[in-house]
Design a protein around this motif. Sequence first.
Motif, mmCIF file in Angstrom:
data_model
loop_
_atom_site.group_PDB
_atom_site.id
_atom_site.type_symbol
_atom_site.label_atom_id
_atom_site.label_comp_id
_atom_site.label_asym_id
_atom_site.label_seq_id
_atom_site.Cartn_x
_atom_site.Cartn_y
_atom_site.Cartn_z
ATOM 1 N N SER A 99 0.837 -1.204 0.000
ATOM 2 C CA SER A 99 0.000 0.000 0.000
ATOM 3 C C SER A 99 0.873 1.255 0.000
ATOM 4 O O SER A 99 1.756 1.408 0.853
ATOM 5 C CB SER A 99 -0.887 -0.015 1.251
ATOM 6 N N THR A 155 1.247 -6.899 -5.783
ATOM 7 C CA THR A 155 -0.046 -6.243 -5.943
ATOM 8 C C THR A 155 -0.003 -4.910 -5.208
ATOM 9 O O THR A 155 0.281 -4.866 -4.012
ATOM 10 C CB THR A 155 -1.178 -7.115 -5.354
ATOM 11 N N THR A 209 -1.764 -1.299 -3.909
ATOM 12 C CA THR A 209 -2.969 -0.532 -3.672
ATOM 13 C C THR A 209 -2.552 0.909 -3.409
ATOM 14 O O THR A 209 -1.617 1.170 -2.642
ATOM 15 C CB THR A 209 -3.837 -1.113 -2.534
ATOM 16 N N THR A 217 -3.688 4.578 -2.120
ATOM 17 C CA THR A 217 -4.753 5.119 -1.266
ATOM 18 C C THR A 217 -5.173 6.531 -1.675
ATOM 19 O O THR A 217 -6.226 6.995 -1.282
ATOM 20 C CB THR A 217 -4.298 5.132 0.199
ATOM 21 N N SER A 234 -2.163 0.147 -10.377
ATOM 22 C CA SER A 234 -2.545 -0.364 -9.057
ATOM 23 C C SER A 234 -3.842 -1.155 -9.179
ATOM 24 O O SER A 234 -4.821 -0.686 -9.754
ATOM 25 C CB SER A 234 -2.755 0.818 -8.107
ATOM 26 N N ARG A 235 -3.831 -2.353 -8.627
ATOM 27 C CA ARG A 235 -5.034 -3.192 -8.709
ATOM 28 C C ARG A 235 -6.149 -2.641 -7.814
ATOM 29 O O ARG A 235 -7.324 -2.709 -8.161
ATOM 30 C CB ARG A 235 -4.669 -4.611 -8.286
ATOM 31 N N TYR A 236 -5.744 -2.127 -6.642
ATOM 32 C CA TYR A 236 -6.732 -1.579 -5.713
ATOM 33 C C TYR A 236 -6.463 -0.090 -5.515
ATOM 34 O O TYR A 236 -5.337 0.389 -5.726
ATOM 35 C CB TYR A 236 -6.647 -2.285 -4.358
ATOM 36 N N HIS A 237 -7.478 0.619 -5.054
ATOM 37 C CA HIS A 237 -7.340 2.069 -4.833
ATOM 38 C C HIS A 237 -7.984 2.431 -3.511
ATOM 39 O O HIS A 237 -8.892 3.248 -3.446
ATOM 40 C CB HIS A 237 -7.958 2.845 -6.006
ATOM 41 N N ARG A 238 -7.531 1.788 -2.464
ATOM 42 C CA ARG A 238 -8.076 2.055 -1.125
ATOM 43 C C ARG A 238 -7.108 1.483 -0.101
ATOM 44 O O ARG A 238 -6.128 0.816 -0.464
ATOM 45 C CB ARG A 238 -9.457 1.420 -0.986
ATOM 46 N N MET A 281 -9.725 -7.297 0.479
ATOM 47 C CA MET A 281 -8.490 -7.339 -0.309
ATOM 48 C C MET A 281 -7.596 -8.504 0.128
ATOM 49 O O MET A 281 -7.115 -9.301 -0.685
ATOM 50 C CB MET A 281 -7.751 -6.003 -0.067
#
Length: 263
Positions: free
Chosen positions: A170, A196, A198, A200, A208-212, A218
């Motif tokens: 992250s 992976t 993320t 924020t 980025s696979r996630y955005h949080r 996750m």
Amino acid sequence: METEARNLNKGPSGDPEGTLRKAPPPKWQVADVIDVITETPETTTLRLALPEPTEFTSGQYYNIRIPVEGRPRPIQRAYSIASAPFPKFDVVEFGIKEMEGGLVSPVLAKQTKVGDKLEVRGPYGAFVWNEEKGGPLLLISAGSGVVPFMSMIRYARAKGLNTPMHLLFSSKSAEYVIYSQELNELEAELDWLTVTHTFTRDPEHPGSRYHRRIDKEMVAELMVESGAKLGYICGPPEMVELCEVVLVDLGMDPENVYSEKYD
Ligand SMILES: Cc1cc2nc3c(=O)[nH]c(=O)nc-3n(C[C@H](O)[C@H](O)[C@H](O)COP(=O)(O)OP(=O)(O)OC[C@H]3O[C@@H](n4cnc5c(N)ncnc54)[C@H](O)[C@@H]3O)c2cc1C
């Protein structure tokens, strides 16, 4: 400063038999700063040559102390080792994130130059991984919490191991990803490594696979994908505590959950 590394089933020391304590206690030594690399706007790599190198295991840390104006004694802080302990350990690398208003990290991250000398003592810590621990691994980090995982990944590569490792990392946004280029290259080179991201504070970046922030959903997705048997968590205390609970809730053996809080 609290210094804590733990394995959920073994309590704060993570070393009930005391095996890690058999080595003589480390002494302060004066290391030479031989390289300074800007990683991100707030994080700097310091490469230090040690006059008295000591074997270590990936995941361990050193204390670094510096004089601080107005303080009678030097102030020390813990910093994880980013370099691999193999094939050599006479030069160690640290990844220091500047904490605004902090006493030590701004000096290390922004004012330290090649040729400077730094007092260091170590290695310490039970937050460790090597081939004896096995895998597959889920490595969960936020910010500078990635530093000990870099040591583990670099070590596995240097030794030619193929333990599956999935790093969840992250960061605020792409420009704050520590070791960004190296991680990209390592992921392309090593079929056992998956990274992976993320982000924020960037809701759209395609890299980025996630955005949080890291959350249960996750971690659950990545635990299934990675088939992880061991979980290592490193970074801010709230994130570490959340992930400890999540991994166990998802069925990971508490004995296999290792964590390091950067207080
Ligand atoms: C085992 C371990 C390994 C670690 N490894 C790393 C690593 O690899 N890389 C890394 O970057 N960090 C790492 N850390 C964190 C590191 O040890 C320091 O805690 C960090 O660098 C901050 O130190 P500092 O002296 O700059 O800040 P401090 O002086 O400790 O201050 C921390 C924060 O608190 C604020 N603050 C201080 N005093 C007050 C006050 N009176 N009121 C309100 N706010 C205040 C400061 O503004 C600052 O933001 C690790 C920590 C541990 C325990």
